[in-house]
Scaffold this motif. Structure first.
Motif, PDB file in Angstrom:
ATOM      1  N   LEU A  98       0.843  -1.187   0.000  1.00 26.69           N
ATOM      2  CA  LEU A  98       0.000   0.000   0.000  1.00 26.69           C
ATOM      3  C   LEU A  98       0.884   1.245   0.000  1.00 26.69           C
ATOM      4  CD1 LEU A  98      -3.065   0.582   0.037  1.00 26.69           C
ATOM      5  CD2 LEU A  98      -2.891   0.804   2.516  1.00 26.69           C
ATOM      6  N   THR A  99       0.632   2.140  -0.947  1.00 26.34           N
ATOM      7  CA  THR A  99       1.514   3.281  -1.198  1.00 26.34           C
ATOM      8  C   THR A  99       0.689   4.553  -1.333  1.00 26.34           C
ATOM      9  OG1 THR A  99       2.994   1.806  -2.422  1.00 26.34           O
ATOM     10  CG2 THR A  99       3.315   4.160  -2.736  1.00 26.34           C
ATOM     11  N   PRO A 100       1.087   5.656  -0.708  1.00 24.63           N
ATOM     12  CA  PRO A 100       0.355   6.912  -0.904  1.00 24.63           C
ATOM     13  C   PRO A 100       0.214   7.231  -2.398  1.00 24.63           C
ATOM     14  CG  PRO A 100       1.970   7.161   0.843  1.00 24.63           C
ATOM     15  CD  PRO A 100       2.226   5.818   0.221  1.00 24.63           C
ATOM     16  N   GLN A 101      -0.935   7.787  -2.767  1.00 27.23           N
ATOM     17  CA  GLN A 101      -1.262   7.935  -4.181  1.00 27.23           C
ATOM     18  C   GLN A 101      -0.256   8.800  -4.947  1.00 27.23           C
ATOM     19  OE1 GLN A 101      -5.120   9.870  -5.820  1.00 27.23           O
ATOM     20  NE2 GLN A 101      -5.526   7.682  -5.614  1.00 27.23           N
ATOM     21  N   GLY A 102       0.091   9.957  -4.402  1.00 24.49           N
ATOM     22  CA  GLY A 102       1.062  10.809  -5.070  1.00 24.49           C
ATOM     23  C   GLY A 102       2.431  10.172  -5.143  1.00 24.49           C
ATOM     24  N   VAL A 128       4.341   4.065   6.844  1.00 26.79           N
ATOM     25  CA  VAL A 128       4.922   4.119   5.507  1.00 26.79           C
ATOM     26  C   VAL A 128       6.432   4.263   5.601  1.00 26.79           C
ATOM     27  CG1 VAL A 128       5.081   5.499   3.396  1.00 26.79           C
ATOM     28  CG2 VAL A 128       2.847   5.034   4.407  1.00 26.79           C
ATOM     29  N   SER A 129       6.906   5.116   6.509  1.00 30.74           N
ATOM     30  CA  SER A 129       8.349   5.304   6.673  1.00 30.74           C
ATOM     31  C   SER A 129       8.929   4.446   7.791  1.00 30.74           C
ATOM     32  CB  SER A 129       8.654   6.780   6.960  1.00 30.74           C
ATOM     33  OG  SER A 129       8.032   7.204   8.161  1.00 30.74           O
ATOM     34  N   GLU A 130       8.164   4.220   8.840  1.00 32.44           N
ATOM     35  CA  GLU A 130       8.675   3.503  10.007  1.00 32.44           C
ATOM     36  C   GLU A 130       8.609   1.988   9.866  1.00 32.44           C
ATOM     37  OE1 GLU A 130       6.294   5.129  13.103  1.00 32.44           O
ATOM     38  OE2 GLU A 130       7.251   7.108  13.022  1.00 32.44           O
ATOM     39  N   GLY A 131       7.827   1.502   8.890  1.00 31.73           N
ATOM     40  CA  GLY A 131       7.689   0.070   8.687  1.00 31.73           C
ATOM     41  C   GLY A 131       6.571  -0.520   9.530  1.00 31.73           C
ATOM     42  N   SER A 147       5.988  -4.375   6.005  1.00 32.87           N
ATOM     43  CA  SER A 147       6.857  -3.461   5.264  1.00 32.87           C
ATOM     44  C   SER A 147       8.074  -3.091   6.097  1.00 32.87           C
ATOM     45  CB  SER A 147       6.088  -2.196   4.878  1.00 32.87           C
ATOM     46  OG  SER A 147       5.725  -1.457   6.038  1.00 32.87           O
ATOM     47  N   PRO A 148       9.228  -2.881   5.454  1.00 32.29           N
ATOM     48  CA  PRO A 148      10.437  -2.501   6.188  1.00 32.29           C
ATOM     49  C   PRO A 148      10.466  -1.008   6.458  1.00 32.29           C
ATOM     50  CG  PRO A 148      10.933  -2.675   3.860  1.00 32.29           C
ATOM     51  CD  PRO A 148       9.482  -3.074   4.008  1.00 32.29           C
ATOM     52  N   ALA A 149      11.309  -0.604   7.394  1.00 31.62           N
ATOM     53  CA  ALA A 149      11.544   0.817   7.628  1.00 31.62           C
ATOM     54  C   ALA A 149      12.320   1.402   6.453  1.00 31.62           C
ATOM     55  CB  ALA A 149      12.326   1.008   8.924  1.00 31.62           C
ATOM     56  N   GLU A 167      11.940   7.058  -1.225  1.00 33.09           N
ATOM     57  CA  GLU A 167      11.088   6.139  -1.971  1.00 33.09           C
ATOM     58  C   GLU A 167      11.797   5.715  -3.253  1.00 33.09           C
ATOM     59  OE1 GLU A 167       8.385   4.731  -1.142  1.00 33.09           O
ATOM     60  OE2 GLU A 167       7.440   5.966   0.418  1.00 33.09           O
ATOM     61  N   GLU A 168      11.824   4.417  -3.515  1.00 34.81           N
ATOM     62  CA  GLU A 168      12.493   3.905  -4.703  1.00 34.81           C
ATOM     63  C   GLU A 168      11.557   3.936  -5.907  1.00 34.81           C
ATOM     64  OE1 GLU A 168      14.189   0.092  -3.967  1.00 34.81           O
ATOM     65  OE2 GLU A 168      15.360   0.777  -2.240  1.00 34.81           O
ATOM     66  N   ALA A 169      12.130   4.158  -7.078  1.00 37.31           N
ATOM     67  CA  ALA A 169      11.361   4.190  -8.314  1.00 37.31           C
ATOM     68  C   ALA A 169      10.831   2.795  -8.658  1.00 37.31           C
ATOM     69  CB  ALA A 169      12.229   4.702  -9.456  1.00 37.31           C
ATOM     70  N   ILE A 170       9.837   2.770  -9.536  1.00 34.36           N
ATOM     71  CA  ILE A 170       9.248   1.511 -10.009  1.00 34.36           C
ATOM     72  C   ILE A 170       9.484   1.365 -11.506  1.00 34.36           C
ATOM     73  CG2 ILE A 170       7.092   0.271 -10.445  1.00 34.36           C
ATOM     74  CD1 ILE A 170       6.007   1.423  -7.843  1.00 34.36           C
TER      75      ILE A 170
END
Length: 258
Positions: A98-102, A128-131, A147-149, A167-170
Motif C-alpha cells: 500500500l503506497t500513498p497515491q502521489g 509508511v516510513s517507520e515500517g 513493510s520494512p523501515a 522512496e524507490e522508483a518503479i
C-alpha cells in the motif's frame, strides 16, 4: 520510424509470461485497458505482480484477473471497492504494498525517467516510513510479511528543515495502457479523466503495450497536443470507439431539482 501497430490485443500481450510485473493504467474504472486485460485473462498468464492505483471491482478492471487468482502481488494506493481483494488479502492469498497515491505516481514517473529514488514528505512519521504495514497476512489474523523501515533524512528546503522519506522508483517488465488516440509511431493523446495513471504506467514499463480507441497515421496528431511521445511505446492496438466504459458510482438528480 517504426510502425508499432499490432493486429489484436491477444497478439499484443502474447509474450507476457507467468510471474511478470505489470504497470497498469486507470483510476477507479476510468481509463482501464480492458481489451488488454481480457486478452491476458484469456491466455492464462498467472503469478502476476501488478502496480496500479487500484484493482478494479469484482467484475471489471483488474478485478477480473484477481477473481481468476492470476495476481500474486498488488502495489496500489486504494483498494476499497473490491470485496474479493479484501478476502484474498486478509486470508493471506494476496500480497499488498500500500503506497500513498502521489508517491505511487512519482515512483512510476521516476522509473520511466531513469531516476532511481527520491525523497518525499508523504508518509513521514507513519508506518509508511517507520515500517510495519501488513503486506501479507498468515490467514489466521497474524502478519506474515510487514513493510520494512525506510531511510528518513532532514533537508533544509526554503529555510526550514523537514524530514523526508526515501522512496524507490518503479520499473516493470510490461505496461498496459489505454489512450484515446494514437499514431503508428506510438504518440498518444488521452481523453480527460482517462489520462490519470496511464502516462505514468506507460513510462514505467520496459515494454509498453497500448490500446487506443482510434489509430491514425503519423502526422495527423498535433505535436503540441501529444500527451506521451512514442519513445515510451512499443506496441499499439486499435480497439475502436465502441468499447464499454463503466462508471463506478453514478449520482443523478431528478429533472427540475438541481
Amino acid at each position: 520510424m517504426i510502425d508499432k501497430e499490432v493486429a489484436t490485443p491477444a497478439e499484443a500481450v502474447a509474450d507476457i509470461p507467468d510471474g511478470a510485473s505489470l504497470a497498469v493504467g486507470g483510476f477507479g474504472l476510468s481509463g482501464n485497458p480492458m481489451a488488454l486485460i481480457d486478452a491476458l485473462l484469456a491466455q492464462g498468464t498467472t503469478d502476476l505482480s501488478i502496480v496500479s492505483n487500484n484493482c478494479g471491482v469484482d467484475d471489471w478492471g483488474l478485478g477480473v484477473l484477481l477473481n481468476a487468482r492470476r495476481i500474486r502481488k498488488m502495489t496500489s494506493s486504494y483498494v476499497g471497492e473490491n470485496k474479493e481483494f479484501e478476502r484474498q488479502f486478509l486470508s493471506g492469498e494476496l500480497e499488498l504494498e500500500l503506497t500513498p497515491q502521489g508517491t505511487l505516481a512519482e515512483k512510476l514517473r521516476a522509473g520511466g525517467s531513469g531516476i532511481a529514488a527520491f525523497y518525499t514528505q508523504s508518509g513521514v512519521g507513519t508506518q509508511v516510513s517507520e515500517g510495519g504495514l501488513p503486506r501479507r497476512y498468515d490467514g489466521s489474523g497474524g502478519v506474515a510479511v510487514a513493510s520494512p523501515a525506510k531511510d528518513v533524512r532532514s533537508f533544509d528546503v526554503s529555510g526550514r528543515a523537514r524530514d523526508y522519506v526515501l522512496e524507490e522508483a518503479i520499473v516493470t517488465d510490461f505496461a498496459l495502457v489505454h489512450a484515446w488516440r494514437g499514431d503508428r509511431h506510438g504518440n498518444l493523446v488521452f481523453h480527460k479523466a482517462a489520462r490519470n495513471f496511464n502516462p505514468l504506467a506507460a513510462m514505467a514499463g520496459r515494454i509498453c503495450i497500448v490500446q487506443v480507441e482510434e489509430l491514425v497515421e503519423p502526422g495527423v496528431l498535433d505535436p503540441d497536443a501529444v500527451h506521451l511521445p512514442g519513445v515510451y511505446v512499443h506496441r499499439i492496438v486499435e480497439v475502436g470507439t465502441g468499447i464499454e466504459k463503466r462508471i463506478e458510482k453514478r449520482t443523478v438528480t431528478a429533472r427540475g431539482e438541481a
